[in-house]
Design an enzyme around this catalytic site. Sequence first.
Site, PDB file in Angstrom:
ATOM      1  N   HIS A   1       0.819  -1.216   0.000  1.00  0.00           N
ATOM      2  CA  HIS A   1       0.000   0.000   0.000  1.00  0.00           C
ATOM      3  C   HIS A   1       0.858   1.274   0.000  1.00  0.00           C
ATOM      4  O   HIS A   1       0.359   2.351  -0.325  1.00  0.00           O
ATOM      5  CB  HIS A   1      -0.977   0.005   1.182  1.00  0.00           C
ATOM      6  CG  HIS A   1      -0.366   0.256   2.527  1.00  0.00           C
ATOM      7  ND1 HIS A   1      -0.094  -0.750   3.426  1.00  0.00           N
ATOM      8  CD2 HIS A   1       0.012   1.409   3.143  1.00  0.00           C
ATOM      9  CE1 HIS A   1       0.417  -0.234   4.526  1.00  0.00           C
ATOM     10  NE2 HIS A   1       0.494   1.080   4.380  1.00  0.00           N
TER      11      HIS A   1
ATOM     12  N   ASP B   1       0.009  -7.592   1.329  1.00  0.00           N
ATOM     13  CA  ASP B   1       0.514  -6.229   1.505  1.00  0.00           C
ATOM     14  C   ASP B   1       2.038  -6.175   1.490  1.00  0.00           C
ATOM     15  O   ASP B   1       2.658  -5.463   2.278  1.00  0.00           O
ATOM     16  CB  ASP B   1      -0.029  -5.608   2.798  1.00  0.00           C
ATOM     17  CG  ASP B   1       0.034  -4.080   2.776  1.00  0.00           C
ATOM     18  OD1 ASP B   1       0.220  -3.509   1.687  1.00  0.00           O
ATOM     19  OD2 ASP B   1      -0.083  -3.469   3.858  1.00  0.00           O
TER      20      ASP B   1
ATOM     21  N   SER C   1       4.677   2.253   8.077  1.00  0.00           N
ATOM     22  CA  SER C   1       4.340   1.138   7.191  1.00  0.00           C
ATOM     23  C   SER C   1       5.543   0.730   6.349  1.00  0.00           C
ATOM     24  O   SER C   1       6.165   1.557   5.679  1.00  0.00           O
ATOM     25  CB  SER C   1       3.190   1.530   6.264  1.00  0.00           C
ATOM     26  OG  SER C   1       1.992   1.682   6.985  1.00  0.00           O
TER      27      SER C   1
END
Length: 386
Positions: free
Chosen positions: A123, A153, A230
């Site tokens: 993402h 992901d 992230s």
Amino acid sequence: MVHTTSSVHRSALRTVLILAGLLGSWGIVESLALKPWSTEPSYAQIRPADTNFIAQAVEQVGPAVVRINAARTVQTQVPSIFRDPFFRQFFGLNIPDSRPRVEQGTGSGFILSRDGMILTNAHVVDKANQVTVVLKDGRNLEGRVMGQDPLTDVAVIKVDASNLPTVQFGDSEALRPGEWAIAIGNPLGLDNTVTAGIISATGRTSGDIGVTDKRVGFIQTDAAINPGNSGGPLLNQYGQVIGMNTAIIGGAQGLGFAIPINTARRIATQIIQTGRVEHPYLGIRMATLSPELKQRLNQDRSSRLRVQDETGVLVFEVLPNSPAARAGMQPGDVIKKINDQTITKANQVQQQVDQTPIGSTLRLEVRRANQTGSITVRTAALPTQG
């Protein structure tokens, strides 16, 4: 007062005994302090110069943690009034229905190989037109997305460089709740931020954390994770990467989640070798059985399923033309075992499927209409979406 010789001797003897007792007690305390119950050195026994294992882990891994700046172009719809034909004709305007807009995003990543393979979240680089990797030494390098897998992901970026610092890997399968956890990343644009906590839990399902479209058994940690973390590494106390930070629950505190590094490395290997990822699948929708679910289904007049079992995994839909359909599975089947391993939860079925190479077979023991039977299913590649 007059003291007799015997009373003086007795008094002196008591004084000696008291002093001996005090010295003996001090010796016992000292002995206990130096010889703890455990044969392992306690935290207090380690020399101050050696106690900051977090700093040591960061110094070891920090140079291999990068910042990832991603830019993507999106089309923004103009207000509906400007798209109305009458409005355009009346004012003589020629306005397009949409206009391009560039969105900027920031995430983290870490270097897998000295020649510039970098692991991050899918993402972070999703639909990115431009990716820039910023190294800790200040270099800005253009990144190329090698591939990404939205289902887990995971994404891999390549930069043209050599002799880069790399991370070392731990074993995420060996993690235990209560172990140290150290996160490094760039939360909210604050580069090279370090937070620490513990492993709070392992094996959190995608349903547990509200991302039902993922196929990951997440690591839960209370090490602070924020937007921008992230793709950054989650480390153990030895500075080994055990996970990749990926998700938080809005409004919660001390609830961060990471992809186990064993899963991330498996996916990254496929991306590097082939540029894409294939996932095995059966083609069923399922739920973990419980007495409450059994009662609810049996009392639901609109449901076609009638359940006799209270444990196992209930199949409530079989997708057409799927491996499960070809093997003869039916809604209402209750999976009890896979390859002779007892199954009690739906995520156990998913784990077994994920660990099975595409084209391999799984032997399922199922209950159907109060009878136990065996079904052999050959896994296939999950059809790509879109």
